[in-house]
Write an enzyme that holds these catalytic residues in place. Structure first.
Site, mmCIF file in Angstrom:
data_model
loop_
_atom_site.group_PDB
_atom_site.id
_atom_site.type_symbol
_atom_site.label_atom_id
_atom_site.label_comp_id
_atom_site.label_asym_id
_atom_site.label_seq_id
_atom_site.Cartn_x
_atom_site.Cartn_y
_atom_site.Cartn_z
ATOM 1 N N LYS A 11 0.849 -1.193 0.000
ATOM 2 C CA LYS A 11 0.000 0.000 0.000
ATOM 3 C C LYS A 11 0.885 1.243 0.000
ATOM 4 C CE LYS A 11 -3.885 1.972 2.659
ATOM 5 N NZ LYS A 11 -4.750 1.749 3.846
ATOM 6 N N SER B 212 -9.400 1.572 3.020
ATOM 7 C CA SER B 212 -8.587 2.369 2.111
ATOM 8 C C SER B 212 -7.546 1.553 1.357
ATOM 9 C CB SER B 212 -7.873 3.483 2.887
ATOM 10 O OG SER B 212 -6.997 2.945 3.876
ATOM 11 N N SER C 176 -9.762 -0.695 7.133
ATOM 12 C CA SER C 176 -9.144 -0.681 5.810
ATOM 13 C C SER C 176 -8.467 -1.984 5.428
ATOM 14 C CB SER C 176 -8.125 0.461 5.725
ATOM 15 O OG SER C 176 -8.756 1.708 5.915
#
Length: 601
Positions: free
Chosen positions: A77, A151, A175
């Site tokens: 990420k 996210s 997330s």
């Protein structure tokens, strides 16, 4: 753009060990999909061919058995640092290029894993939808009209489409779980402090944790075992308990389920059926459902965004917001901007209320071992989220926002598919540092509820089960001649045992080459000083043959409790300390296979 190669850890390791695959050929086979048009908006930065092959070639002088993640591709990420690659947090104006990788990323690379690139996210990890990014709204792996969840959006979709074996996300409010549910994946939200956050752009520093997406619970467990390590340089890192909880056993377990009136599916008529199927599966596995009052969790969830913790998001990037407010995605700016209205009195009052809610939650854990909830009640389309970005995002946090405030660990588990073909997921959660127990339980539940690996088209291998609750067998750790392909492995197979997974001990053991042989045998001895993590395998032995197998183990060896690198404890081969007096210490080699190779055996 999905890959056609089965990239689960088990599948790749089998090919590596058989000599059918090398890290370089793996990269060459993945490159067409990695370089294809990114219609799902997965990536912010993809490593080019030369960079990927450099990582692969760095493994040329290693062997698959030398490294736990040898040649395993993973995605990161883009709020977690990879040396030499920009970290943007989905905001180009914020970007910086780190000289060193995040602590966890470096541990994975050192274990043989190959980073593929940095993935798309809701900007500054603020959102559960995956569409709040100037790099494009990330699209669901099963239907591009639907959200990916966020996210950690791109990280989940990369694994679901078979581009990566596993990926790193982050989880402050859900997330690391919402995208797992929406893309048919396992998602680990570890206990706070279990994984170091050093090298991660913070959202809420006191609540953040790096998370893991994987195709199976067994894969996730192997990654967690490598990634979890106390980091004294991270102020929020926590050492694992010295006496971790034992796995669920033959006596069964109790799982809490919210009262029917407290369950919300937000218009998803297929949700209740899938959730009931998960409840039924846990019962088949030996669990007893316990109805609980979910209200303390609901109220805690509301504190996260309606309370002062939004100010912590502002604090994380305060200088940047104040200098370049126009650089933020509009919805992100709207959410974080509310922090300026919060004062210290409100912050303390929220802390007092949170502490009272924690006490209420403690009472619930006296009645159940784990909590089962949907991961999210409804999967929305991109158009629906665009029309109501804050309201629908809030709905997604109903079952997730309370976890870190209450210091819980959680596992998102695939729970099958709805009639419309979209995946549904559930979450198992428990108090902190029950991560391994949840992994064990999740492995079993996954096998009952879904047989697909993400959106890859490959099936869940039935042998990829951890030391899960099972009335008819017991998991045993072996570290020597009983390991796969070694002289005494036939004894395990004669007993009807099956391989669960490769693993390693906690770094509190010494390994010795004992006198005698063949067959040559090691001795594993617990040590207060000078210990290391020792390679081992976990095997499942039927209870019907377990006694006979144990009775045949010669002194000074025996079966005792072995602590694994993730803090859990299983039965396994141990050695009387007195036998080490005249034995050769081989701890520095890290395992019996490495010793045999060093001796040319």
């Amino acid at each position: 753009m999905s890959a056609v190669l089965n990239v689960s850890l088990h599948a790749l390791r089998q090919q590596y060990l058989a000599g059918d695959l090398t890290p370089r050929t793996l990269i060459e086979r993945l490159l067409p999909a990695l370089e294809a048009e990114d219609s799902h908006h997965i990536w912010i930065h993809r490593l080019d061919r030369d960079a990927l092959l450099a990582y692969a070639d760095a493994l040329q002088d290693k062997q698959p058995q030398d490294l736990p993640l040898y040649g395993i591709p993973f995605a990161i990420k883009d709020n977690i640092d990879l040396a030499g690659v920009p970290t943007t947090a989905a905001c180009a104006a914020y970007a910086y290029t780190p000289d060193v990788s995040a602590f966890v990323v470096q541990r994975l690379i050192d274990a043989g894993a190959i980073p593929l690139g940095k993935t798309n996210l809701d900007q500054f990890a603020t959102g559960l939808v995956g569409s709040r990014s100037p790099y494009g709204a990330c699209r669901n792996a099963f239907d591009p009209d639907y959200i990916s969840g966020g996210s950690s959006a791109g990280s989940a979709v990369a694994v679901a489409l078979g581009l990566a074996s596993f990926s790193l996300g982050t989880d402050t409010a859900g997330s690391g779980r919402i995208p797992a549910a929406f893309n048919n994946l396992i998602g680990i939200k570890p206990s706070l402090g279990l994984l170091s956050n050093r090298g991660m752009v913070p959202a809420c520093r006191t609540l953040d944790c790096i998370s893991i997406f994987a195709l199976t619970a067994a894969d996730a467990a192997e990654v967690l075992a490598v990634a979890s390590c106390y980091d004294a340089a991270d102020p929020y890192s926590k050492p694992q308990p010295k006496h971790p909880a034992l796995p669920f056993g033959a006596e069964g377990f109790r799982f809490g389920v919210p009262m029917a009136a407290q369950l919300k599916f937000f218009g998803n008529t297929a949700g209740p059926e899938r959730f009931e199927a998960a409840i039924s599966a846990l019962k088949v596995m030996g669990g007893t459902a316990v109805e609980i009052d979910f209200s303390p969790f609901i109220e805690t969830a509301k504190l996260l965004y309606d309370g002062p913790w939004v100010a912590e998001r502002y604090a994380a990037i305060a200088d940047f917001i104040e200098q370049q407010p126009g650089a933020l995605f509009p919805v992100t700016r709207q959410i974080i901007g509310r922090a300026t209205e919060i004062n210290a009195v409100a912050a303390f009052n929220a802390q007092y209320r949170l502490q009272a809610l924690r006490r209420q939650a403690e009472a619930i854990w006296r009645d159940c071992d784990v909590l089962l909830t949907p991961t999210a009640g409804q999967l929305y389309t991109l158009a629906q989220v665009e029309a109501d970005p804050i309201g629908l995002n809030s709905n997604l946090g109903y079952y997730t926002n309370f976890m870190n405030l209450l210091d819980m660990c959680a596992l998102a588990v695939p729970a099958g598919f709805q009639a419309d073909g979209l995946p549904f997921g559930v979450t198992l959660s428990a108090p902190a540092f029950n991560d391994r127990r949840l992994l064990d339980l999740s492995a079993q539940l996954h096998g009952h509820t879904s047989d697909q690996l993400g959106a890859t088209g490959f099936s869940l291998p039935q042998d990829r089960v951890l030391a899960s609750p099972d009335r008819h067998s017991i998991a045993v750790a072996v570290c020597g001649a009983h390991m796969s392909g070694l002289p005494l492995n036939h004894q395990l197979k004669t007993a009807g045992a099956t391989l669960i997974t490769c693993a390693s001990t906690a770094p509190v053991y010494r390994l010795y080459a004992l006198a005698g042989g063949p067959p040559y045998r090691p001795g594993l001895v617990r040590s207060e000083q000078g210990g290391a993590a020792i390679e081992l395998e976990l095997w499942r032995i039927p209870l019907a043959t377990y006694g006979t197998f144990v009775a045949g183990i010669p002194s000074p060896l025996g079966i005792g409790s072995v602590i694994l690198n993730d803090g859990s404890m299983v039965q396994g081969f141990v050695c009387e300390a007195i036998a080490a007096t005249d034995a050769k210490e081989i701890t520095h080699l890290g395992g019996w296979r490495a010793y045999l190779a060093s001796m040319g055996l």
